[in-house]
Write an enzyme that holds these catalytic residues in place. Structure first.
Site, PDB file in Angstrom:
ATOM      1  N   LEU A  10      27.372  10.640  67.883  1.00 25.94           N
ATOM      2  CA  LEU A  10      26.218  10.989  67.052  1.00 25.94           C
ATOM      3  C   LEU A  10      25.593  12.294  67.554  1.00 25.94           C
ATOM      4  CD1 LEU A  10      24.433   7.531  66.617  1.00 25.94           C
ATOM      5  CD2 LEU A  10      26.426   8.471  65.417  1.00 25.94           C
ATOM      6  N   ARG A  17      12.573  18.763  70.725  1.00 26.51           N
ATOM      7  CA  ARG A  17      11.951  19.056  72.017  1.00 26.51           C
ATOM      8  C   ARG A  17      12.645  20.160  72.817  1.00 26.51           C
ATOM      9  NH1 ARG A  17      11.721  13.085  74.076  1.00 26.51           N
ATOM     10  NH2 ARG A  17      13.221  12.864  72.372  1.00 26.51           N
ATOM     11  N   LYS A  24      20.945  21.275  69.708  1.00 24.89           N
ATOM     12  CA  LYS A  24      20.730  20.640  71.005  1.00 24.89           C
ATOM     13  C   LYS A  24      22.029  20.376  71.757  1.00 24.89           C
ATOM     14  CE  LYS A  24      19.460  16.078  71.996  1.00 24.89           C
ATOM     15  NZ  LYS A  24      18.481  15.005  72.216  1.00 24.89           N
TER      16      LYS A  24
HETATM   17  C1  UD1 Z   1      18.269   5.711  70.768  1.00 21.51           C
HETATM   18  C2  UD1 Z   1      18.279   4.192  70.705  1.00 21.51           C
HETATM   19  C3  UD1 Z   1      17.579   3.644  71.930  1.00 21.51           C
HETATM   20  C4  UD1 Z   1      18.255   4.150  73.177  1.00 21.51           C
HETATM   21  C5  UD1 Z   1      18.318   5.677  73.163  1.00 21.51           C
HETATM   22  C6  UD1 Z   1      19.186   6.150  74.297  1.00 21.51           C
HETATM   23  C7  UD1 Z   1      18.198   3.619  68.345  1.00 21.51           C
HETATM   24  C8  UD1 Z   1      17.354   3.129  67.237  1.00 21.51           C
HETATM   25  N1  UD1 Z   1      17.612   3.773  69.511  1.00 21.51           N
HETATM   26  O1  UD1 Z   1      16.898   6.076  70.716  1.00 21.51           O
HETATM   27  O2  UD1 Z   1      17.626   2.225  71.922  1.00 21.51           O
HETATM   28  O3  UD1 Z   1      17.591   3.701  74.326  1.00 21.51           O
HETATM   29  O4  UD1 Z   1      18.909   6.145  71.955  1.00 21.51           O
HETATM   30  O5  UD1 Z   1      19.099   7.545  74.422  1.00 21.51           O
HETATM   31  O6  UD1 Z   1      19.389   3.825  68.140  1.00 21.51           O
HETATM   32  N2  UD1 Z   1      21.060  10.669  65.469  1.00 21.51           N
HETATM   33  C9  UD1 Z   1      21.777  10.993  64.355  1.00 21.51           C
HETATM   34  N3  UD1 Z   1      21.210  10.742  63.134  1.00 21.51           N
HETATM   35  C10 UD1 Z   1      20.001  10.170  62.992  1.00 21.51           C
HETATM   36  C11 UD1 Z   1      19.266   9.851  64.156  1.00 21.51           C
HETATM   37  C12 UD1 Z   1      19.831  10.097  65.385  1.00 21.51           C
HETATM   38  O7  UD1 Z   1      22.879  11.499  64.434  1.00 21.51           O
HETATM   39  O8  UD1 Z   1      19.583   9.964  61.857  1.00 21.51           O
HETATM   40  C13 UD1 Z   1      21.651  10.943  66.770  1.00 21.51           C
HETATM   41  C14 UD1 Z   1      20.864  11.922  67.599  1.00 21.51           C
HETATM   42  O9  UD1 Z   1      21.349  13.246  67.409  1.00 21.51           O
HETATM   43  C15 UD1 Z   1      21.144  11.440  69.011  1.00 21.51           C
HETATM   44  C16 UD1 Z   1      21.367   9.948  68.857  1.00 21.51           C
HETATM   45  O10 UD1 Z   1      21.671   9.733  67.500  1.00 21.51           O
HETATM   46  O11 UD1 Z   1      22.343  12.027  69.513  1.00 21.51           O
HETATM   47  C17 UD1 Z   1      20.148   9.131  69.278  1.00 21.51           C
HETATM   48  O12 UD1 Z   1      19.075   9.474  68.458  1.00 21.51           O
HETATM   49  P1  UD1 Z   1      17.618   9.630  69.010  1.00 21.51           P
HETATM   50  O13 UD1 Z   1      16.721   9.961  67.888  1.00 21.51           O
HETATM   51  O14 UD1 Z   1      17.607  10.507  70.195  1.00 21.51           O
HETATM   52  O15 UD1 Z   1      17.347   8.112  69.428  1.00 21.51           O
HETATM   53  P2  UD1 Z   1      16.373   7.610  70.505  1.00 21.51           P
HETATM   54  O16 UD1 Z   1      15.011   7.480  69.927  1.00 21.51           O
HETATM   55  O17 UD1 Z   1      16.529   8.359  71.751  1.00 21.51           O
HETATM   56 CA    CA Z   2      17.575  10.339  72.515  1.00 20.92          CA
END
Ligand code: UD1
Ligand code: CA
Length: 485
Positions: A10, A17, A24
């Site tokens: 992902l 940030r 990123k």
């Molecule tokens: C997520 C997890 C959390 C975990 C954390 C670890 C969920 C709901 N939460 O939270 O439990 O502890 O990662 O770092 O999954 N991304 C996409 N598309 C989206 C949203 C996110 O590709 O629509 C990708 C982001 O680029 C990233 C990853 O998914 O690489 C995680 O997304 P992020 O928004 O950072 O999740 P966290 O809130 O950190």
């Molecule tokens: Ca994250």
């Protein structure tokens, strides 16, 4: 180990940030984008397919992948509606393109540059041992703020994952966190993804909810705790980026020290992942080894040296210099303060001294370019000496031309060798010469105006000056050095 069919990474998030125009996951950690480190760790599992979910910064990520990991597939998440949404649309797209999901899908995130293949192997092994439908990689952190927490039931089995923003005060006390990395059985995963809602604090489809949904169906949901918690650290801002770089530097330095490399000051020594070092190499402080640099036994590099894609042979010594795509032969010495550019070939015991720039040139065995010179597009034979401040004049403003210098040649200081030109074996050039014609073997080439002394010029033109006073004194004093000559 039996490879998984698909690793899905992902990388669609905004990375707000970072406050950056660069996507990123493309921010480098020790010379390689974070995404590259994750793909590298994933590639160690030898999956049939590695696919990256792109979104924000999509063009940048796709173009980096095309140049560096053309085998990786990309799939676009048009709107960022959460990690569950990302996996859902990605699987739909990949399946429609004919990708086989097989029996295991590994889900990773693109911002965890410290991840290793070993940890992923352990995760897969745990998943298989427990015949789980889903296995999440967890870690116990001293400060779990921001992460999803792992909720276990009275028998210690995983019940669900609760996001920090959705957690109760009591749940926030839990220090076992979700790394965001998982192994899933694809059939159950696809079914569970279809059940996701956005009833949560962030209004997103949470991938983490898949675990509770599968458990409610009576499927086995497991967790595997990472041995080294550091590996799962995600990078969200530039402070974490620097922390990750320092951690990776440390890990790489320690591994090389165990292999017999002396690193005098690990805190200022940076060795990129593809560098290869032999035992008894010594790295002095502030040394940066980049790209495909390889260094042989007994070589000493630094202090204050950067080598990019260089090969350094046994017992060579490079001091306070910068080199790119150079080959430094056995027992050759370089520096201080020299610059070796692509195509530099220093043969055995060649010496490049201080303030020398070399490009696309061979310096033969035992030959020396000791001081303040530019050597470009040239071939220098063996045991030749290039006098201080010699310039290889290789460029006529339109084309580059070659200079060929034979064996045991003595180029006088401040010579200009205007290419194309050849200096034969054993020839000399006089200091200050501008050499435009070939010099036959054994000849002395003199190409400079003769000196003439205009006696009494100072007395005529600068009468009364300090120069005149000094000269007059010298001329009147028979014991003075000048007068004796
Ligand atoms: C997520 C997890 C959390 C975990 C954390 C670890 C969920 C709901 N939460 O939270 O439990 O502890 O990662 O770092 O999954 N991304 C996409 N598309 C989206 C949203 C996110 O590709 O629509 C990708 C982001 O680029 C990233 C990853 O998914 O690489 C995680 O997304 P992020 O928004 O950072 O999740 P966290 O809130 O950190
Ligand atoms: Ca994250």
């Amino acid at each position: 180990m039996q490879p998984p069919s698909l690793v899905l990474i992902l990388a669609a998030g905004e990375g707000t940030r970072m406050r950056s125009d660069t996507a990123k996951v493309l921010h480098p950690v020790l010379g390689r984008p974070m995404l590259g480190h994750v793909i590298n760790a994933a590639a160690g599992l030898e999956p049939s397919v590695i696919a990256v979910v792109t979104g924000s910064g999509r063009e940048q990520v796709e173009s980096w992948l095309a140049s560096t990991w053309p085998q990786a597939l990309t799939t676009v998440q048009q709107e960022r509606r959460g990690t569950g949404h990302a996996v859902r649309v990605a699987l739909q797209d990949l399946v429609s393109r004919g990708v086989e999901l097989g029996s295991e899908v590994v889900v990773l995130t693109g911002d965890t540059p410290l991840l290793t293949t070993k940890t992923l192997e352990d995760l897969l092994a745990a998943h298989r041992e427990q015949s789980a439908a889903a296995t999440v990689l967890t870690a116990v952190l001293p400060d779990a703020t921001g992460y999803g927490r792992i909720i276990r039931d009275s028998s210690d089995a995983v019940e669900s994952i609760v996001e920090h923003k959705d957690a109760t005060q009591a749940q926030r006390e839990i220090r076992e966190i979700n790394s965001g990395m998982y192994v899933f059985a694809p059939d159950a995963l696809i079914k569970a993804l279809a059940e996701l809602t956005t009833n949560n604090a962030q209004g997103e489809e949470y991938l983490t909810d898949v675990l509770a949904i599968e458990r409610s169906w009576g499927l086995r949901v497991a967790a595997h705790a990472a041995e080294i918690a550091e590996e799962i650290a995600g990078v969200n801002d530039r402070e974490q980026l620097a922390d990750a770089a320092a951690a990776l530097r440390n890990r790489i330095n320690r591994a090389w020290m165990r292999e017999g490399v002396t690193i005098v000051d690990p805190a200022t020594t940076w060795i990129e992942s593809d560098v290869v070092l032999a035992r008894d190499v010594t790295l002095e402080p502030s040394t940066y080894l980049r790209g495909r640099t390889a260094i042989a036994e007994g070589a000493v590099i630094g202090p204050d040296t950067t080598l990019v894609d260089c090969t350094v042979d046994e017992c060579a010594h490079v001091l306070r210099s910068h080199a790119t795509e150079a080959h430094i032969g056995p027992n050759a010495t370089v520096g201080p303060f020299s610059f070796l550019r692509p195509g530099t070939e220093l043969h055995e015991k060649a010496k490049v001294g201080a303030y020398v720039e070399i490009k696309n040139a061979i310096v033969g065995r035992g030959s020396k370019v000791p001081h303040l010179s530019y050597v470009g597009d040239a071939e220098i034979g063996v045991d030749t000496n290039i006098g201080a401040a010699t310039i290889f004049v290789n460029y006529d403003g339109v084309k580059k031309h070659r200079t060929v210098i034979g064996d045991s040649v003595r180029i006088g200081s401040d010579s200009m060798l205007v290419a194309p030109v050849t200096v034969g074996d054993g020839a000399y050039t006089a200091a200050g010469s501008v050499i435009t014609d070939d010099v036959p073997p054994g000849a002395m080439a003199v190409a400079r105006a003769r000196q003439r002394n205009i006696l009494g010029w100072v007395k005529m033109k600068r009468a009364g000056s300090t120069s005149d006073i000094a000269a007059t004194k010298a001329l009147n004093n028979p014991t003075s050095e000048t007068e004796k000559q």
